[in-house]
Design an enzyme around this catalytic site. Sequence first.
Site, short mmCIF file in Angstrom:
data_model
loop_
_atom_site.label_atom_id
_atom_site.label_comp_id
_atom_site.label_asym_id
_atom_site.label_seq_id
_atom_site.Cartn_x
_atom_site.Cartn_y
_atom_site.Cartn_z
N TYR A 129 0.83 -1.20 0.00
CA TYR A 129 0.00 0.00 0.00
C TYR A 129 0.87 1.26 0.00
CZ TYR A 129 -2.97 3.71 1.85
OH TYR A 129 -3.62 4.90 2.04
N GLN A 133 1.26 4.19 -2.96
CA GLN A 133 0.52 5.37 -2.53
C GLN A 133 0.72 6.54 -3.49
OE1 GLN A 133 -1.71 5.66 -0.05
NE2 GLN A 133 -2.09 7.73 -0.71
#
Length: 156
Positions: A129, A133
């Site tokens: 993640y 990002q």
Amino acid sequence: MPEQNNVTNSLAHTKWNCKYHVVFAPKYRRKVFYNEKRAAIRDIIRTLCQWKGVEIIEGEVCPDHIHLLLSIPPKMSVSGFMGYLKGKSSLMIFQKFGNMKFAYRNREFWCKGYYVDTVGKNTKAIKEYIENQLKMDRESDQISLYDPRDPFTGSK
């Protein structure tokens, strides 16, 4: 680099595996991290984490916020470390970029709060993640919500 899911560190009488996902932003969520400022803030955060013995597993400096995946020893509280990180880094930023003093009153560079979450066994998902990002931020900026109708025309 070893897989971070099963690595346990040790202190004198303690085995530990404490990982935290931390997100914090500059005051007024200003987009200030570009080019040399982005590299400078990355170096400042790395230096401060080394001084305290905190390992950065993954990190991303986005234009208006910072994501970090940190391994913080249990002898140190997360809030204590974040106070140290944000306080010292703001002093170092203002020392390096003196012209930023005028945009931020009283040398307050960071917002008061931050987001923190324990990672647990989801280290791989959080790491992915954080890696993606910046890509997701760019994609969401490209989405346009343009409406050609005039919003000020009413039924009256």
